[in-house]
Scaffold this motif. Structure first.
Motif, PDB file in Angstrom:
ATOM      1  N   VAL A   1      16.089  12.988 -10.536  1.00 59.53           N
ATOM      2  CA  VAL A   1      15.311  13.909 -11.364  1.00 59.53           C
ATOM      3  C   VAL A   1      14.577  13.163 -12.472  1.00 59.53           C
ATOM      4  CG1 VAL A   1      16.814  15.880 -10.894  1.00 59.53           C
ATOM      5  CG2 VAL A   1      17.302  14.383 -12.840  1.00 59.53           C
ATOM      6  N   GLY A   2      14.681  11.852 -12.472  1.00 61.60           N
ATOM      7  CA  GLY A   2      14.014  11.078 -13.503  1.00 61.60           C
ATOM      8  C   GLY A   2      14.156   9.597 -13.238  1.00 61.60           C
ATOM      9  N   LEU A   3      13.871   8.806 -14.276  1.00 62.66           N
ATOM     10  CA  LEU A   3      13.792   7.366 -14.095  1.00 62.66           C
ATOM     11  C   LEU A   3      14.139   6.650 -15.397  1.00 62.66           C
ATOM     12  CD1 LEU A   3      12.833   5.734 -11.566  1.00 62.66           C
ATOM     13  CD2 LEU A   3      10.632   5.498 -12.726  1.00 62.66           C
ATOM     14  N   LEU A   4      14.804   5.517 -15.264  1.00 64.85           N
ATOM     15  CA  LEU A   4      14.996   4.594 -16.379  1.00 64.85           C
ATOM     16  C   LEU A   4      13.839   3.615 -16.341  1.00 64.85           C
ATOM     17  CD1 LEU A   4      17.035   3.548 -18.613  1.00 64.85           C
ATOM     18  CD2 LEU A   4      17.813   1.938 -16.869  1.00 64.85           C
ATOM     19  N   GLN A   5      13.051   3.548 -17.397  1.00 64.46           N
ATOM     20  CA  GLN A   5      11.858   2.707 -17.339  1.00 64.46           C
ATOM     21  C   GLN A   5      11.524   2.116 -18.703  1.00 64.46           C
ATOM     22  OE1 GLN A   5       9.119   5.701 -15.877  1.00 64.46           O
ATOM     23  NE2 GLN A   5       8.310   6.042 -17.933  1.00 64.46           N
ATOM     24  N   ALA A   6      10.816   0.985 -18.675  1.00 64.27           N
ATOM     25  CA  ALA A   6      10.389   0.341 -19.914  1.00 64.27           C
ATOM     26  C   ALA A   6       9.317   1.182 -20.589  1.00 64.27           C
ATOM     27  CB  ALA A   6       9.849  -1.057 -19.612  1.00 64.27           C
TER      28      ALA A   6
ATOM     29  N   PRO B   1      14.869  -3.638 -16.948  1.00 66.10           N
ATOM     30  CA  PRO B   1      13.565  -2.976 -17.093  1.00 66.10           C
ATOM     31  C   PRO B   1      12.697  -3.629 -18.166  1.00 66.10           C
ATOM     32  CG  PRO B   1      15.280  -1.335 -16.849  1.00 66.10           C
ATOM     33  CD  PRO B   1      15.980  -2.661 -16.983  1.00 66.10           C
ATOM     34  N   ALA B   2      13.292  -3.959 -19.317  1.00 58.77           N
ATOM     35  CA  ALA B   2      12.518  -4.602 -20.375  1.00 58.77           C
ATOM     36  C   ALA B   2      12.071  -5.997 -19.959  1.00 58.77           C
ATOM     37  CB  ALA B   2      13.350  -4.672 -21.655  1.00 58.77           C
ATOM     38  N   THR B   3      12.937  -6.732 -19.286  1.00 53.95           N
ATOM     39  CA  THR B   3      12.623  -8.098 -18.874  1.00 53.95           C
ATOM     40  C   THR B   3      11.491  -8.132 -17.852  1.00 53.95           C
ATOM     41  OG1 THR B   3      14.889  -8.821 -19.283  1.00 53.95           O
ATOM     42  CG2 THR B   3      13.566 -10.182 -17.798  1.00 53.95           C
ATOM     43  N   VAL B   4      11.554  -7.274 -16.851  1.00 52.28           N
ATOM     44  CA  VAL B   4      10.503  -7.248 -15.824  1.00 52.28           C
ATOM     45  C   VAL B   4       9.176  -6.829 -16.444  1.00 52.28           C
ATOM     46  CG1 VAL B   4       9.754  -6.178 -13.673  1.00 52.28           C
ATOM     47  CG2 VAL B   4      12.141  -6.870 -13.960  1.00 52.28           C
ATOM     48  N   SER B   5       9.205  -5.876 -17.357  1.00 52.20           N
ATOM     49  CA  SER B   5       7.979  -5.460 -18.037  1.00 52.20           C
ATOM     50  C   SER B   5       7.368  -6.618 -18.807  1.00 52.20           C
ATOM     51  CB  SER B   5       8.285  -4.297 -18.987  1.00 52.20           C
ATOM     52  OG  SER B   5       7.126  -3.887 -19.675  1.00 52.20           O
ATOM     53  N   LEU B   6       8.202  -7.413 -19.453  1.00 52.64           N
ATOM     54  CA  LEU B   6       7.722  -8.566 -20.211  1.00 52.64           C
ATOM     55  C   LEU B   6       7.144  -9.628 -19.283  1.00 52.64           C
ATOM     56  CD1 LEU B   6       7.519  -9.687 -23.070  1.00 52.64           C
ATOM     57  CD2 LEU B   6       9.880 -10.492 -22.862  1.00 52.64           C
TER      58      LEU B   6
ATOM     59  N   GLU C   1       5.796  -9.114 -16.360  1.00 52.62           N
ATOM     60  CA  GLU C   1       4.520  -8.584 -15.865  1.00 52.62           C
ATOM     61  C   GLU C   1       3.432  -8.727 -16.917  1.00 52.62           C
ATOM     62  OE1 GLU C   1       2.757  -4.505 -13.787  1.00 52.62           O
ATOM     63  OE2 GLU C   1       4.720  -4.481 -14.772  1.00 52.62           O
ATOM     64  N   ALA C   2       3.788  -8.515 -18.172  1.00 50.77           N
ATOM     65  CA  ALA C   2       2.800  -8.579 -19.249  1.00 50.77           C
ATOM     66  C   ALA C   2       2.215  -9.973 -19.435  1.00 50.77           C
ATOM     67  CB  ALA C   2       3.436  -8.109 -20.553  1.00 50.77           C
ATOM     68  N   ILE C   3       2.967 -11.015 -19.075  1.00 49.83           N
ATOM     69  CA  ILE C   3       2.440 -12.375 -19.234  1.00 49.83           C
ATOM     70  C   ILE C   3       1.828 -12.896 -17.937  1.00 49.83           C
ATOM     71  CG2 ILE C   3       4.000 -12.892 -21.127  1.00 49.83           C
ATOM     72  CD1 ILE C   3       5.674 -14.578 -19.184  1.00 49.83           C
ATOM     73  N   GLY C   4       1.594 -11.985 -16.990  1.00 49.60           N
ATOM     74  CA  GLY C   4       0.810 -12.342 -15.820  1.00 49.60           C
ATOM     75  C   GLY C   4       1.552 -12.587 -14.538  1.00 49.60           C
ATOM     76  N   LEU C   5       2.857 -12.377 -14.494  1.00 53.03           N
ATOM     77  CA  LEU C   5       3.579 -12.599 -13.250  1.00 53.03           C
ATOM     78  C   LEU C   5       3.428 -11.406 -12.313  1.00 53.03           C
ATOM     79  CD1 LEU C   5       4.964 -14.929 -14.861  1.00 53.03           C
ATOM     80  CD2 LEU C   5       7.015 -14.410 -13.552  1.00 53.03           C
ATOM     81  N   ASP C   6       3.379 -11.686 -11.033  1.00 55.34           N
ATOM     82  CA  ASP C   6       3.402 -10.638 -10.026  1.00 55.34           C
ATOM     83  C   ASP C   6       4.859 -10.223  -9.855  1.00 55.34           C
ATOM     84  OD1 ASP C   6       3.295  -8.953  -7.867  1.00 55.34           O
ATOM     85  OD2 ASP C   6       2.345 -10.386  -6.492  1.00 55.34           O
ATOM     86  N   THR C   7       5.203  -9.052 -10.356  1.00 51.54           N
ATOM     87  CA  THR C   7       6.591  -8.598 -10.349  1.00 51.54           C
ATOM     88  C   THR C   7       6.863  -7.564  -9.262  1.00 51.54           C
ATOM     89  OG1 THR C   7       6.092  -6.907 -12.010  1.00 51.54           O
ATOM     90  CG2 THR C   7       6.852  -9.056 -12.808  1.00 51.54           C
ATOM     91  N   ALA C   8       5.974  -7.449  -8.285  1.00 56.23           N
ATOM     92  CA  ALA C   8       6.162  -6.443  -7.235  1.00 56.23           C
ATOM     93  C   ALA C   8       7.504  -6.621  -6.531  1.00 56.23           C
ATOM     94  CB  ALA C   8       5.014  -6.519  -6.234  1.00 56.23           C
ATOM     95  N   ALA C   9       7.904  -7.859  -6.316  1.00 56.10           N
ATOM     96  CA  ALA C   9       9.164  -8.119  -5.614  1.00 56.10           C
ATOM     97  C   ALA C   9      10.371  -7.689  -6.432  1.00 56.10           C
ATOM     98  CB  ALA C   9       9.272  -9.605  -5.272  1.00 56.10           C
ATOM     99  N   LEU C  10      10.185  -7.497  -7.739  1.00 48.72           N
ATOM    100  CA  LEU C  10      11.290  -7.145  -8.623  1.00 48.72           C
ATOM    101  C   LEU C  10      11.430  -5.642  -8.828  1.00 48.72           C
ATOM    102  CD1 LEU C  10      10.785  -9.846 -11.423  1.00 48.72           C
ATOM    103  CD2 LEU C  10      12.119 -10.028  -9.313  1.00 48.72           C
ATOM    104  N   ALA C  11      10.657  -4.859  -8.090  1.00 48.93           N
ATOM    105  CA  ALA C  11      10.656  -3.409  -8.294  1.00 48.93           C
ATOM    106  C   ALA C  11      12.048  -2.804  -8.152  1.00 48.93           C
ATOM    107  CB  ALA C  11       9.695  -2.739  -7.310  1.00 48.93           C
ATOM    108  N   GLY C  12      12.848  -3.347  -7.261  1.00 48.77           N
ATOM    109  CA  GLY C  12      14.174  -2.791  -7.021  1.00 48.77           C
ATOM    110  C   GLY C  12      15.150  -2.982  -8.167  1.00 48.77           C
ATOM    111  N   ILE C  13      14.877  -3.954  -9.063  1.00 48.55           N
ATOM    112  CA  ILE C  13      15.771  -4.172 -10.206  1.00 48.55           C
ATOM    113  C   ILE C  13      15.090  -3.834 -11.522  1.00 48.55           C
ATOM    114  CG2 ILE C  13      17.153  -5.927  -9.034  1.00 48.55           C
ATOM    115  CD1 ILE C  13      15.604  -8.056 -10.565  1.00 48.55           C
ATOM    116  N   ALA C  14      13.838  -3.383 -11.467  1.00 48.13           N
ATOM    117  CA  ALA C  14      13.072  -3.113 -12.677  1.00 48.13           C
ATOM    118  C   ALA C  14      13.325  -1.726 -13.239  1.00 48.13           C
ATOM    119  CB  ALA C  14      11.575  -3.283 -12.405  1.00 48.13           C
ATOM    120  N   THR C  15      13.999  -0.878 -12.501  1.00 48.28           N
ATOM    121  CA  THR C  15      14.241   0.483 -12.941  1.00 48.28           C
ATOM    122  C   THR C  15      15.480   1.021 -12.240  1.00 48.28           C
ATOM    123  OG1 THR C  15      13.231   2.667 -13.202  1.00 48.28           O
ATOM    124  CG2 THR C  15      12.799   1.504 -11.139  1.00 48.28           C
TER     125      THR C  15
END
Length: 353
Positions: A332-337, A301-306, A308-322
């Protein structure tokens, strides 16, 4: 026999003032409330080494653990090791212990007149959950071959044979192989390690900063990109291309690092125990994350957020981002950056670490 007692006199804990100044990177949210928080540090570097984003304490040295393996593989290629791409990827791997991984390590040994008895790594069961269950179901036990670093150790023993160095004792920090690894790590990271330890598998382990590790991965990924265009990228390119072409050998099926390299073409990614994640990009940029509590679930989650922050399209990584937080078998909730970069992207100095 009573268990040993580890007193403060035997294992000294760092003073509170010496602790890294980590920041909240990832949170587990259960029905709108923050249930758990993973602290850590992160950095993103541009190809020229300047800092694009940073959070926490990325200048504090840490042990990169298995994320050092691509750098160790670069050293072995420079020393004359030649392997098919799938086996070179295995040399840089923390593999799951599937049949293809075990067979690959054996192939490296057999190509150089070696056997499993020449390995000096620790023993373990397969790292992958499914692979471990399959191994145990057939009566398997902890071995050096099933340990997740066996590909690297097979390659290290092979490099010794190629150079006429002693195979026995190849893990000794004074061995010519480990001296070469050290100098290569220093060159790629651009910094001297302030401390040296021993990794879980037995190899010398160098403390580096997140910036140093990101710099090394950016070099490896960029070299692979140049080589793909018919330019000679040297040993760095060989390792990067092998990892990109065979991500299943770097980790294994169902592992997030394998998934990331499949979903993000041109990336070179490697995880490490105790919550470490590195990703190098084909343009030379790179990101590095260290989770302070060693929590593996917080790495991606932290890596994908980082990214995305530097401009990468991370849509394909949604399945491993959380990951979902479950209650009674239902989400009932979510693990998220967290928004850990909210204040770091506008830094006026943009200094290199």
């Amino acid at each position: 026999m009573p268990s040993p007692v580890f007193s403060a006199a035997r294992i000294a804990a760092p003073a509170p003032s010496g602790l890294p100044q980590h920041t909240p990177l990832v949170a587990a949210i259960r029905d709108g409330l923050v249930e758990s928080v993973h602290y850590g540090s992160a950095i993103a570097l541009d190809a020229d080494g300047s800092t694009l984003a940073a959070a926490g304490d990325p200048a504090t040295p840490f042990y990169p653990r298995s994320s050092l393996k691509p750098l160790q593989a670069v050293a072995m290629i420079r020393a004359g090791l030649e392997l098919p791409a799938d086996l070179l990827a295995l040399a840089a791997a923390s593999h799951s212990g599937a049949a293809e991984h075990r067979d690959g390590a054996l192939r490296i040994l057999e190509m150089h007149g070696l056997s499993v008895t020449d390995l000096e790594n620790s023993t373990d069961l397969p790292y992958g959950g499914a692979e471990r269950e399959d191994w145990l179901r057939t009566g398997g036990r902890a071995t050096q071959l099933t340990q997740n670093c066996s590909g690297k150790h097979a390659a290290m023993a092979a490099t010794c044979v190629i150079n006429g160095w002693p195979v026995r004792g190849y893990l000794d920090p004074q061995h010519p192989l480990q001296q070469l690894v050290r100098s290569t790590v220093i060159e790629l990271a651009g910094e001297e390690p302030p401390a040296v330890s021993t990794d879980g598998c037995g190899t010398p382990l160098f403390a580096l900063t997140l910036g140093g590790m990101a710099r090394a991965f950016g070099r490896i990924a960029q070299a692979a990109s140049f080589a793909a265009g018919d330019d000679d990228g040297g040993a760095e390119a060989a390792v990067g291309l092998a990892m990109q072409q065979h991500p299943e050998m770097v980790a294994g099926e169902g592992r997030d690092v394998t998934a990331l390299m499949r979903l993000l073409p041109g990336a070179v990614a490697k995880d490490g125990f105790e919550g470490v994640q590195l990703v190098g990009l084909p343009d030379g940029r790179a990101v590095a994350v260290k989770i302070s509590d060693g929590g593996d679930r917080a790495r991606m989650p932290a890596t994908v957020s980082l990214l995305e922050a530097i401009g990468l399209d991370t849509a394909a990584l949604a399945g491993i981002a959380t990951a979902p937080v479950l209650g009674g078998g239902h989400q009932v909730g979510l693990l998220q950056a967290t928004d850990f970069l909210s204040n770091s992207l506008s830094k006026p100095d943009n200094e290199a670490l």
